[in-house]
Design a protein around this motif. Structure first.
Motif, PDB file in Angstrom:
ATOM      1  N   SER A 103      -1.367 -13.300  41.468  1.00 20.33           N
ATOM      2  CA  SER A 103      -1.144 -12.101  42.283  1.00 20.33           C
ATOM      3  C   SER A 103      -1.246 -10.839  41.449  1.00 20.33           C
ATOM      4  N   MET A 104      -1.715  -9.795  42.100  1.00 21.14           N
ATOM      5  CA  MET A 104      -1.801  -8.474  41.489  1.00 21.14           C
ATOM      6  C   MET A 104      -1.258  -7.460  42.481  1.00 21.14           C
ATOM      7  N   ASP A 105      -0.295  -6.658  42.038  1.00 24.61           N
ATOM      8  CA  ASP A 105       0.301  -5.621  42.867  1.00 24.61           C
ATOM      9  C   ASP A 105       0.098  -4.268  42.196  1.00 24.61           C
ATOM     10  N   VAL A 106      -0.214  -3.261  42.989  1.00 20.74           N
ATOM     11  CA  VAL A 106      -0.438  -1.916  42.457  1.00 20.74           C
ATOM     12  C   VAL A 106       0.268  -0.907  43.354  1.00 20.74           C
ATOM     13  N   LEU A 107       1.042  -0.011  42.748  1.00 18.68           N
ATOM     14  CA  LEU A 107       1.660   1.109  43.458  1.00 18.68           C
ATOM     15  C   LEU A 107       1.275   2.390  42.735  1.00 18.68           C
ATOM     16  N   VAL A 108       0.477   3.213  43.383  1.00 14.90           N
ATOM     17  CA  VAL A 108      -0.025   4.452  42.783  1.00 14.90           C
ATOM     18  C   VAL A 108      -0.146   5.512  43.877  1.00 14.90           C
ATOM     19  N   PHE A 109      -0.550   6.695  43.489  1.00 14.38           N
ATOM     20  CA  PHE A 109      -1.030   7.670  44.459  1.00 14.38           C
ATOM     21  C   PHE A 109      -2.546   7.541  44.583  1.00 14.38           C
ATOM     22  N   SER A 110      -3.239   7.471  43.449  1.00 16.71           N
ATOM     23  CA  SER A 110      -4.691   7.338  43.483  1.00 16.71           C
ATOM     24  C   SER A 110      -5.143   6.044  42.801  1.00 16.71           C
ATOM     25  N   GLY A 111      -5.056   5.987  41.468  1.00 16.34           N
ATOM     26  CA  GLY A 111      -5.467   4.781  40.743  1.00 16.34           C
ATOM     27  C   GLY A 111      -6.962   4.561  40.729  1.00 16.34           C
ATOM     28  N   ARG A 182      -2.262  -0.728  51.699  1.00 13.79           N
ATOM     29  CA  ARG A 182      -1.362   0.124  52.474  1.00 13.79           C
ATOM     30  C   ARG A 182      -1.297   1.510  51.860  1.00 13.79           C
ATOM     31  N   THR A 183      -0.860   2.474  52.670  1.00 12.89           N
ATOM     32  CA  THR A 183      -0.625   3.837  52.175  1.00 12.89           C
ATOM     33  C   THR A 183       0.863   4.144  52.284  1.00 12.89           C
ATOM     34  N   HIS A 184       1.339   4.989  51.384  1.00 15.35           N
ATOM     35  CA  HIS A 184       2.758   5.332  51.383  1.00 15.35           C
ATOM     36  C   HIS A 184       2.922   6.831  51.165  1.00 15.35           C
ATOM     37  N   SER A 185       4.099   7.314  51.516  1.00 15.91           N
ATOM     38  CA  SER A 185       4.390   8.742  51.340  1.00 15.91           C
ATOM     39  C   SER A 185       5.696   8.944  50.590  1.00 15.91           C
ATOM     40  N   THR A 186       6.086   7.940  49.788  1.00 18.37           N
ATOM     41  CA  THR A 186       7.322   8.044  49.013  1.00 18.37           C
ATOM     42  C   THR A 186       7.110   8.940  47.793  1.00 18.37           C
ATOM     43  N   VAL A 187       8.211   9.430  47.236  1.00 20.35           N
ATOM     44  CA  VAL A 187       8.139  10.120  45.946  1.00 20.35           C
ATOM     45  C   VAL A 187       7.806   9.069  44.896  1.00 20.35           C
ATOM     46  N   LEU A 188       6.734   9.282  44.151  1.00 20.61           N
ATOM     47  CA  LEU A 188       6.280   8.275  43.193  1.00 20.61           C
ATOM     48  C   LEU A 188       6.952   8.512  41.841  1.00 20.61           C
ATOM     49  N   TYR A 189       8.060   7.813  41.622  1.00 20.10           N
ATOM     50  CA  TYR A 189       8.771   7.942  40.345  1.00 20.10           C
ATOM     51  C   TYR A 189       8.038   7.198  39.236  1.00 20.10           C
ATOM     52  N   ASN A 190       7.427   6.066  39.595  1.00 21.43           N
ATOM     53  CA  ASN A 190       6.671   5.259  38.641  1.00 21.43           C
ATOM     54  C   ASN A 190       5.445   4.677  39.330  1.00 21.43           C
ATOM     55  N   SER A 191       4.329   4.658  38.630  1.00 21.15           N
ATOM     56  CA  SER A 191       3.193   3.859  39.075  1.00 21.15           C
ATOM     57  C   SER A 191       3.403   2.460  38.514  1.00 21.15           C
ATOM     58  N   LEU A 192       3.142   1.438  39.322  1.00 15.36           N
ATOM     59  CA  LEU A 192       3.371   0.053  38.908  1.00 15.36           C
ATOM     60  C   LEU A 192       2.075  -0.736  39.000  1.00 15.36           C
ATOM     61  N   TYR A 193       1.825  -1.539  37.961  1.00 13.60           N
ATOM     62  CA  TYR A 193       0.642  -2.386  37.919  1.00 13.60           C
ATOM     63  C   TYR A 193       1.099  -3.786  37.507  1.00 13.60           C
ATOM     64  N   ARG A 194       1.112  -4.699  38.451  1.00 17.68           N
ATOM     65  CA  ARG A 194       1.561  -6.057  38.161  1.00 17.68           C
ATOM     66  C   ARG A 194       0.370  -7.003  38.058  1.00 17.68           C
ATOM     67  N   PHE A 195       0.340  -7.780  36.972  1.00 14.88           N
ATOM     68  CA  PHE A 195      -0.683  -8.796  36.759  1.00 14.88           C
ATOM     69  C   PHE A 195       0.039 -10.130  36.520  1.00 14.88           C
ATOM     70  N   ASP A 196       0.252 -10.918  37.561  1.00 11.15           N
ATOM     71  CA  ASP A 196       1.037 -12.155  37.462  1.00 11.15           C
ATOM     72  C   ASP A 196       2.422 -11.846  36.889  1.00 11.15           C
ATOM     73  N   ASP A 197       2.679 -12.251  35.649  1.00  9.19           N
ATOM     74  CA  ASP A 197       4.000 -12.046  35.043  1.00  9.19           C
ATOM     75  C   ASP A 197       4.055 -10.842  34.102  1.00  9.19           C
TER      76      ASP A 197
END
Length: 245
Positions: A103-111, A182-197
């Protein structure tokens, strides 16, 4: 066994192996041995000066000096602390992306850099076909939080355009099984990039671009807390985000 207490104290104090060695008048290789080998103790005078520089007690670094039993070893979640996202080499990004198998998860504004520099779209197609799950969240460029972030970092209008570009890139894979956008409108305190573990946590500072801000590289461990702390924020944001068509 490595001395994670010493390594963590150095990170907290903003000291590298080279700068600490210079402050102590010692060879950097000697400092590296203190970190790599927990049982290796510096001389008494050096320990006192070392504790002063790190603003801790000697027993915080070497518990056996206090006469108490040594605590059970805890595997450190922190793999590396990068001074900025820009300091992460292309080889590291490529290795993390190529190594994803679950799994790969990404939370950004743009990226968008993931697409433009590391060919993310073909990678998603290939790995999704092999069962890898992707969850990617980008900002809603029409939201007040994105507009304010653009103003704060000195790029009014620019961030919104980058988000639109990223959403266009991702539209090519949004219908693939196992890929959720998905799109979000939260305040982005951190960008997160998950690659498995493995998890990259890119903190944000007012008035600075994301690429200029530090990054924590964490590796998931059985008793770790930081991984769960940041991934909980991902899950909460994901829950309230809007699926792309």
């Amino acid at each position: 066994m490595a001395n994670d207490r010493l390594r963590t104290a150095m990170l907290a104090a903003g000291l590298t192996v080279d700068t600490l060695a210079q402050e102590l008048g010692r060879d950097p290789k000697t400092v590296e041995r203190w970190i790599r080998q927990e049982q290796r103790l510096p001389h008494r005078a050096t320990r006192v000066e070392l504790a002063r520089l790190l603003k801790v007690r000697e027993v915080d670094l070497w518990p056996e000096l206090g006469g108490s039993p040594r605590p059970a070893p805890v595997e450190s979640e922190l793999v590396h602390l990068y001074s900025s996202r820009s300091a992460i080499t292309g080889a590291i990004w490529t290795e993390l992306l190529a190594g994803v198998s679950r799994s790969m998860d990404v939370l950004v504004f743009s990226g968008a850099f993931l697409v433009e520099q590391y060919d993310l779209i073909p990678l998603i197609r290939k790995k999704a076909a092999n069962g890898v799950a992707f969850r990617i969240m980008v900002g809603d460029e029409t939201s007040d939080t994105v507009k304010q972030r653009a103003i704060d970092e000195g790029t009014p209008g620019g961030l919104e355009g980058r988000i639109q570009l990223m959403r266009r890139y991702l539209s090519d894979v949004s219908g693939i099984e196992g890929v959720e956008i998905r799109t979000h409108s939260t305040v982005l305190y951190n960008s997160l990039y998950r690659f498995d573990d493995d998890l990259l946590v890119n903190g944000h500072a007012h008035g600075a671009l994301a690429g200029q801000s530090p990054v924590l590289h964490l590796h998931r461990t059985p008793n770790g807390q930081m991984w769960d702390h940041y991934m909980k924020s991902f899950e909460l944001t994901w829950k309230n985000a809007n699926p792309e068509p």
